[in-house]
Each structure stands twice: as C-alpha cells, then as structure tokens.
Design a protein around this motif. Structure first.
Motif, PDB file in Angstrom:
ATOM      1  N   VAL A  66       0.831  -1.200   0.000  1.00  0.00           N
ATOM      2  CA  VAL A  66       0.000   0.000   0.000  1.00  0.00           C
ATOM      3  C   VAL A  66       0.869   1.255   0.000  1.00  0.00           C
ATOM      4  O   VAL A  66       2.014   1.239   0.458  1.00  0.00           O
ATOM      5  CB  VAL A  66      -0.958   0.033   1.216  1.00  0.00           C
ATOM      6  CG1 VAL A  66      -1.906  -1.138   1.182  1.00  0.00           C
ATOM      7  CG2 VAL A  66      -0.191   0.075   2.531  1.00  0.00           C
ATOM      8  N   ALA A  67       0.298   2.327  -0.528  1.00  0.00           N
ATOM      9  CA  ALA A  67       0.932   3.642  -0.502  1.00  0.00           C
ATOM     10  C   ALA A  67       0.168   4.524   0.481  1.00  0.00           C
ATOM     11  O   ALA A  67      -1.066   4.593   0.439  1.00  0.00           O
ATOM     12  CB  ALA A  67       0.917   4.270  -1.894  1.00  0.00           C
ATOM     13  N   VAL A  68       0.903   5.188   1.367  1.00  0.00           N
ATOM     14  CA  VAL A  68       0.315   6.036   2.403  1.00  0.00           C
ATOM     15  C   VAL A  68       0.850   7.450   2.257  1.00  0.00           C
ATOM     16  O   VAL A  68       2.071   7.660   2.169  1.00  0.00           O
ATOM     17  CB  VAL A  68       0.645   5.498   3.812  1.00  0.00           C
ATOM     18  CG1 VAL A  68       0.089   6.424   4.889  1.00  0.00           C
ATOM     19  CG2 VAL A  68       0.096   4.086   3.987  1.00  0.00           C
ATOM     20  N   ASP A  69      -0.044   8.426   2.226  1.00  0.00           N
ATOM     21  CA  ASP A  69       0.332   9.838   2.204  1.00  0.00           C
ATOM     22  C   ASP A  69       0.725  10.260   3.620  1.00  0.00           C
ATOM     23  O   ASP A  69      -0.109  10.252   4.526  1.00  0.00           O
ATOM     24  CB  ASP A  69      -0.838  10.681   1.710  1.00  0.00           C
ATOM     25  CG  ASP A  69      -0.494  12.158   1.558  1.00  0.00           C
ATOM     26  OD1 ASP A  69       0.529  12.601   2.109  1.00  0.00           O
ATOM     27  OD2 ASP A  69      -1.267  12.873   0.897  1.00  0.00           O
ATOM     28  N   VAL A  70       2.013  10.591   3.807  1.00  0.00           N
ATOM     29  CA  VAL A  70       2.497  11.010   5.126  1.00  0.00           C
ATOM     30  C   VAL A  70       2.937  12.468   5.115  1.00  0.00           C
ATOM     31  O   VAL A  70       3.680  12.911   5.977  1.00  0.00           O
ATOM     32  CB  VAL A  70       3.660  10.103   5.593  1.00  0.00           C
ATOM     33  CG1 VAL A  70       3.187   8.674   5.780  1.00  0.00           C
ATOM     34  CG2 VAL A  70       4.839  10.155   4.619  1.00  0.00           C
ATOM     35  N   SER A  71       2.467  13.232   4.114  1.00  0.00           N
ATOM     36  CA  SER A  71       2.848  14.644   4.024  1.00  0.00           C
ATOM     37  C   SER A  71       2.352  15.446   5.216  1.00  0.00           C
ATOM     38  O   SER A  71       2.936  16.464   5.579  1.00  0.00           O
ATOM     39  CB  SER A  71       2.322  15.254   2.722  1.00  0.00           C
ATOM     40  OG  SER A  71       0.901  15.149   2.652  1.00  0.00           O
ATOM     41  N   LYS A  72       1.243  14.985   5.823  1.00  0.00           N
ATOM     42  CA  LYS A  72       0.758  15.559   7.082  1.00  0.00           C
ATOM     43  C   LYS A  72       0.875  14.464   8.135  1.00  0.00           C
ATOM     44  O   LYS A  72      -0.034  13.622   8.268  1.00  0.00           O
ATOM     45  CB  LYS A  72      -0.684  16.037   6.929  1.00  0.00           C
ATOM     46  CG  LYS A  72      -0.849  17.158   5.911  1.00  0.00           C
ATOM     47  CD  LYS A  72      -2.314  17.574   5.784  1.00  0.00           C
ATOM     48  CE  LYS A  72      -2.464  18.693   4.765  1.00  0.00           C
ATOM     49  NZ  LYS A  72      -3.890  19.109   4.605  1.00  0.00           N
ATOM     50  N   PRO A  73       1.996  14.417   8.877  1.00  0.00           N
ATOM     51  CA  PRO A  73       2.267  13.292   9.770  1.00  0.00           C
ATOM     52  C   PRO A  73       1.180  13.023  10.799  1.00  0.00           C
ATOM     53  O   PRO A  73       1.009  11.881  11.235  1.00  0.00           O
ATOM     54  CB  PRO A  73       3.579  13.703  10.447  1.00  0.00           C
ATOM     55  CG  PRO A  73       4.241  14.615   9.464  1.00  0.00           C
ATOM     56  CD  PRO A  73       3.124  15.385   8.844  1.00  0.00           C
ATOM     57  N   ALA A  74       0.430  14.052  11.177  1.00  0.00           N
ATOM     58  CA  ALA A  74      -0.628  13.860  12.168  1.00  0.00           C
ATOM     59  C   ALA A  74      -1.947  13.442  11.536  1.00  0.00           C
ATOM     60  O   ALA A  74      -2.924  13.187  12.248  1.00  0.00           O
ATOM     61  CB  ALA A  74      -0.821  15.138  12.978  1.00  0.00           C
ATOM     62  N   ALA A  75      -1.982  13.370  10.194  1.00  0.00           N
ATOM     63  CA  ALA A  75      -3.222  12.995   9.492  1.00  0.00           C
ATOM     64  C   ALA A  75      -2.854  12.095   8.311  1.00  0.00           C
ATOM     65  O   ALA A  75      -2.916  12.512   7.150  1.00  0.00           O
ATOM     66  CB  ALA A  75      -3.977  14.240   9.027  1.00  0.00           C
TER      67      ALA A  75
END
Length: 257
Positions: A105-114
């Motif tokens: 899977v690919a996860v967007d971590v550009s906003k670490p808290a969201a």
C-alpha cells in the motif's frame, strides 16, 4: 525467539575508518546490530522530526514524534504492516502487508498527524520487502514466496521490469547506480544495475543474511542464523566479517563524537 524483546549489540567500526576515511569526517561510525528479531519496522521523515512505524499486530502505520517521544497518529492499512520505504520527497510511504504480502500500500504522510491511504498494488508474487531508489522513480519489491523481484514506477504504479532472484525472502538496498539484494536462504548478495536490472556480481554471505543496508558508501548485512555482521564495498566484494552474537536480525549506523 521472542519478537517483543529487542537486544542491541554496538559494534565500533575502526574498520570503516580504514575503508572510507574521506566520508566519515565529524565522528566515528558505530553499527547498532540487533541480537534478536523484532516485530516493528520504521522509516524516518526527511524533516528529522517524525518516524513512521509499522505495527503488524494492529495492522496499522503509526506516526511517532521523535522529539516529544509520543504517538501522534494511527492509520489502519488492511493487513499486517511490515516493511516500509519512504520516497525521496518524504510524502509517500510504501508498506508491504506482511512477510508474504498479497498487497503493498501507498500512504500519504505529508501531514504526519493525518495519515491517508492512497491505494495499493498487487505484485505478481507474495511480497516481502519494498525499497525506493533515492532520488529516482523506481520501487523495488522483493518476493516472500518465490525467486523473483518486481520493479515499479513510483509515480504511475506500473511494472517497469520483472527480475529473477535467489531464494525468498529477499531484501534490498541501494547505492549509486546499483541495487543490492540479499537472500538469507541461499546466503548470497546480488548486485544489480539500476539501469537495466542485470546482475553485475553475486557474493556469498553467511546463511541468514536477510536484511541489508547502505551506510557511508558501504553495504552491510547481519545474519539471523550466524550472528555475523558483514561489510561489502559498492562492487559487492566482502571487505569485513565480524562475529556479533548468536543471532543478528537488523543493523543501522549512528555517528559518535
């Protein structure tokens, strides 16, 4: 072995000073080598503030604020999250969902808290490790069930090439124009060209040398079965073998003063 216990052996490496004197200014490299297995894997964000941890028991990716030492976000990913790699921008995390995973899977971590789930790919085999080429577009996925590798375009998710490999599971790391793939079952480290995937060299390493990392221009691999810690040059030639413990699962480097 108890996967919830974690013992670390510190191996001071004067050997590395002999290998690469021009690359180690400002400190002495110390290898931290695990003396057992562990159930969690981490990728660090480029900002130095956050780490992203896979929790295979909870089927989650977790954001850790390393300054404050606390969890700030959790994201269910639909399977026993295991190996991870972060893209050069620090925005996308690729996660294999198990040691023999049907999906990555690919996860967007550009906003670490969201954290946000972007999507998933289904490799042509059960996946084990996943690695993103620094500064490039390639994502290498290794197999947990067969002698195979798949190389993806990290932007489109398309398969660029499929490659043969030694016995599964394999792990992968990168340095310069090369990919380095280990097979702990066969006791080999293969050097691949990133340009076309061809094998440039195959080096025997101790059985159980599954995990592999790049450090200070050298390739390092500890052995789960033999407890060794091997250092290889960028051509894949064995430069040093150190006995660390009865069993060494993973390794990383820190700089001392």
């Amino acid at each position: 072995m108890n996967r919830r216990e974690f013992v670390v052996g510190a191996v001071t490496l004067p050997l590395a000073l002999r290998f690469a004197p021009n690359s180690l200014a400002g400190g002495t490299p110390v290898a931290l080598v695990t003396a057992d297995t562990q159930s969690r894997y981490a990728a660090a964000a480029p900002n130095g503030r956050h780490a992203f941890i896979t929790d295979s028991g909870r089927h989650e990716v977790v954001t850790i604020d390393v300054v404050q030492g606390r969890k700030i976000a959790r994201l269910p990913v639909g399977g026993p999250a295991r190996h991870v790699s972060i893209d050069p921008s620090g925005r996308i995390l690729w996660v294999s969902l198990g040691s023999k995973a049907e999906h990555v899977v690919a996860v967007d971590v550009s906003k670490p808290a969201a954290l946000r789930l972007l999507g998933r790919i289904t490799p042509p085999f059960l996946a084990h490790d996943v690695g993103i080429v620094p500064g490039g577009r390639q994502v290498w996925v290794s197999s947990g069930d067969r002698k195979a590798l798949a190389v993806y375009d990290r932007r489109s998710g398309d398969v660029l090439r499929r490659l043969p490999a030694d016995a599964p599971p394999q792990h992968v790391t990168f340095l310069g124009a090369h990919a380095y793939v280990t097979s702990g079952e066969d006791g080999t480290l293969r050097v691949h060209s990133l340009k076309d995937g061809r094998v440039l060299r195959t080096t025997p390493v101790p059985d159980g040398s599954y995990n592999v990392q790049e450090a200070f221009g050298w390739i390092v691999t500890p052995s789960l079965d033999r407890g060794t810690f091997c250092v290889l040059d960028r051509q894949g030639r064995l430069a040093r073998r150190v006995q660390v413990s009865p069993s060494s699962h993973d390794a990383c480097f820190v700089m001392t003063a």
